[in-house]
Scaffold this motif. Structure first.
Motif, PDB file in Angstrom:
ATOM      1  N   MET A   1       6.844 -15.658   7.231  1.00 35.75           N
ATOM      2  CA  MET A   1       7.749 -14.945   6.359  1.00 35.75           C
ATOM      3  C   MET A   1       6.994 -14.198   5.263  1.00 35.75           C
ATOM      4  N   ARG A   2       5.882 -14.765   4.821  1.00 36.43           N
ATOM      5  CA  ARG A   2       5.096 -14.117   3.769  1.00 36.43           C
ATOM      6  C   ARG A   2       4.476 -12.816   4.266  1.00 36.43           C
ATOM      7  N   VAL A   3       4.099 -12.754   5.532  1.00 36.85           N
ATOM      8  CA  VAL A   3       3.523 -11.534   6.096  1.00 36.85           C
ATOM      9  C   VAL A   3       4.566 -10.423   6.113  1.00 36.85           C
ATOM     10  N   VAL A   4       5.775 -10.753   6.515  1.00 41.80           N
ATOM     11  CA  VAL A   4       6.854  -9.757   6.549  1.00 41.80           C
ATOM     12  C   VAL A   4       7.146  -9.255   5.136  1.00 41.80           C
ATOM     13  N   THR A   5       7.160 -10.150   4.172  1.00 40.55           N
ATOM     14  CA  THR A   5       7.400  -9.762   2.785  1.00 40.55           C
ATOM     15  C   THR A   5       6.299  -8.834   2.283  1.00 40.55           C
ATOM     16  N   ASN A   6       5.049  -9.153   2.589  1.00 41.90           N
ATOM     17  CA  ASN A   6       3.933  -8.296   2.167  1.00 41.90           C
ATOM     18  C   ASN A   6       4.017  -6.915   2.812  1.00 41.90           C
ATOM     19  N   ILE A   7       4.388  -6.856   4.076  1.00 41.08           N
ATOM     20  CA  ILE A   7       4.517  -5.566   4.757  1.00 41.08           C
ATOM     21  C   ILE A   7       5.635  -4.743   4.134  1.00 41.08           C
ATOM     22  N   LEU A   8       6.763  -5.383   3.837  1.00 41.84           N
ATOM     23  CA  LEU A   8       7.869  -4.662   3.204  1.00 41.84           C
ATOM     24  C   LEU A   8       7.504  -4.171   1.809  1.00 41.84           C
ATOM     25  N   ILE A   9       6.761  -4.962   1.061  1.00 40.40           N
ATOM     26  CA  ILE A   9       6.329  -4.545  -0.269  1.00 40.40           C
ATOM     27  C   ILE A   9       5.370  -3.361  -0.163  1.00 40.40           C
ATOM     28  N   LEU A  10       4.454  -3.384   0.793  1.00 40.57           N
ATOM     29  CA  LEU A  10       3.518  -2.277   0.975  1.00 40.57           C
ATOM     30  C   LEU A  10       4.235  -0.999   1.392  1.00 40.57           C
ATOM     31  N   VAL A  11       5.199  -1.109   2.303  1.00 39.84           N
ATOM     32  CA  VAL A  11       5.961   0.066   2.725  1.00 39.84           C
ATOM     33  C   VAL A  11       6.751   0.629   1.543  1.00 39.84           C
ATOM     34  N   ALA A  12       7.343  -0.250   0.761  1.00 36.57           N
ATOM     35  CA  ALA A  12       8.068   0.207  -0.427  1.00 36.57           C
ATOM     36  C   ALA A  12       7.119   0.883  -1.416  1.00 36.57           C
ATOM     37  N   GLY A  13       5.915   0.362  -1.550  1.00 34.63           N
ATOM     38  CA  GLY A  13       4.919   0.984  -2.432  1.00 34.63           C
ATOM     39  C   GLY A  13       4.507   2.360  -1.963  1.00 34.63           C
ATOM     40  N   VAL A  14       4.348   2.526  -0.649  1.00 36.11           N
ATOM     41  CA  VAL A  14       4.008   3.843  -0.096  1.00 36.11           C
ATOM     42  C   VAL A  14       5.127   4.839  -0.372  1.00 36.11           C
ATOM     43  N   VAL A  15       6.354   4.422  -0.134  1.00 32.59           N
ATOM     44  CA  VAL A  15       7.503   5.325  -0.314  1.00 32.59           C
ATOM     45  C   VAL A  15       7.689   5.682  -1.788  1.00 32.59           C
ATOM     46  N   VAL A  16       7.674   4.687  -2.649  1.00 27.20           N
ATOM     47  CA  VAL A  16       7.909   4.944  -4.072  1.00 27.20           C
ATOM     48  C   VAL A  16       6.778   5.774  -4.676  1.00 27.20           C
ATOM     49  N   MET A  64      -3.537  -2.280  -6.881  1.00 32.80           N
ATOM     50  CA  MET A  64      -4.217  -3.103  -7.881  1.00 32.80           C
ATOM     51  C   MET A  64      -3.234  -4.016  -8.592  1.00 32.80           C
ATOM     52  N   ALA A  65      -2.080  -3.478  -8.959  1.00 34.62           N
ATOM     53  CA  ALA A  65      -1.077  -4.299  -9.630  1.00 34.62           C
ATOM     54  C   ALA A  65      -0.577  -5.412  -8.714  1.00 34.62           C
ATOM     55  N   MET A  66      -0.374  -5.099  -7.437  1.00 30.34           N
ATOM     56  CA  MET A  66       0.107  -6.110  -6.503  1.00 30.34           C
ATOM     57  C   MET A  66      -0.941  -7.212  -6.306  1.00 30.34           C
ATOM     58  N   LEU A  67      -2.212  -6.832  -6.188  1.00 29.37           N
ATOM     59  CA  LEU A  67      -3.257  -7.840  -6.008  1.00 29.37           C
ATOM     60  C   LEU A  67      -3.426  -8.703  -7.250  1.00 29.37           C
ATOM     61  N   ILE A  68      -3.340  -8.112  -8.428  1.00 27.20           N
ATOM     62  CA  ILE A  68      -3.447  -8.897  -9.656  1.00 27.20           C
ATOM     63  C   ILE A  68      -2.266  -9.837  -9.786  1.00 27.20           C
ATOM     64  N   TRP A  69      -1.070  -9.351  -9.453  1.00 31.33           N
ATOM     65  CA  TRP A  69       0.128 -10.179  -9.554  1.00 31.33           C
ATOM     66  C   TRP A  69       0.086 -11.323  -8.551  1.00 31.33           C
ATOM     67  N   ARG A  70      -0.446 -11.084  -7.362  1.00 37.26           N
ATOM     68  CA  ARG A  70      -0.500 -12.133  -6.328  1.00 37.26           C
ATOM     69  C   ARG A  70      -1.599 -13.149  -6.578  1.00 37.26           C
ATOM     70  N   ARG A  71      -2.579 -12.843  -7.409  1.00 39.15           N
ATOM     71  CA  ARG A  71      -3.701 -13.743  -7.634  1.00 39.15           C
ATOM     72  C   ARG A  71      -3.504 -14.659  -8.830  1.00 39.15           C
ATOM     73  N   LYS A  72      -2.281 -14.863  -9.245  1.00 35.98           N
ATOM     74  CA  LYS A  72      -2.025 -15.776 -10.355  1.00 35.98           C
ATOM     75  C   LYS A  72      -2.484 -17.176  -9.969  1.00 35.98           C
ATOM     76  N   PRO A  73      -3.131 -17.875 -10.892  1.00 35.82           N
ATOM     77  CA  PRO A  73      -3.576 -19.235 -10.550  1.00 35.82           C
ATOM     78  C   PRO A  73      -2.393 -20.178 -10.345  1.00 35.82           C
ATOM     79  N   LYS A  74      -2.550 -21.073  -9.401  1.00 38.37           N
ATOM     80  CA  LYS A  74      -1.510 -22.050  -9.126  1.00 38.37           C
ATOM     81  C   LYS A  74      -1.513 -23.106 -10.214  1.00 38.37           C
ATOM     82  N   ARG A  75      -0.322 -23.492 -10.618  1.00 39.33           N
ATOM     83  CA  ARG A  75      -0.195 -24.529 -11.636  1.00 39.33           C
ATOM     84  C   ARG A  75      -0.001 -25.881 -10.967  1.00 39.33           C
ATOM     85  N   ASP A  76      -0.683 -26.871 -11.480  1.00 42.83           N
ATOM     86  CA  ASP A  76      -0.525 -28.220 -10.959  1.00 42.83           C
ATOM     87  C   ASP A  76       0.430 -28.985 -11.865  1.00 42.83           C
ATOM     88  N   TYR A  77       1.538 -29.407 -11.282  1.00 44.17           N
ATOM     89  CA  TYR A  77       2.500 -30.185 -12.055  1.00 44.17           C
ATOM     90  C   TYR A  77       2.480 -31.624 -11.610  1.00 44.17           C
TER      91      TYR A  77
END
Length: 77
Positions: A1-16, A64-77
């Motif tokens: 599901m994450r792959v499909v989401t990434n593809i849709l985000i990239l297509v939306a980025g190209v269009v916008v 660049m914005a998408m890669l920075i946003w996706r690289r947020k460190p995981k929080r350990d709870y």
């Protein structure tokens, strides 16, 4: 599901980013920022020079914005 989401985000980025580039280049050409319009020459400069460069820059900023946003460190709870 994450792959499909990434593809849709990239297509939306190209269009916008393409729509934003086309709009900004149209405004620049009408304002005369691409040089003098002798025989609609500024339209060709906008289409073949300014539009691809603007689209490339805007899509690069989106990636660049998408890669920075996706690289947020995981929080350990």
């Amino acid at each position: 599901m994450r792959v499909v989401t990434n593809i849709l985000i990239l297509v939306a980025g190209v269009v916008v980013s393409g729509i934003a580039a086309a709009a900004s280049v149209t405004v620049m050409a009408q304002a005369g920022a691409l040089g003098a319009c002798f025989g609609e020459g500024c339209g060709y400069a906008g289409l073949f020079l300014a539009f691809p460069l603007t689209w490339f820059v805007l899509f690069s900023l989106f990636l660049m914005a998408m890669l920075i946003w996706r690289r947020k460190p995981k929080r350990d709870y």
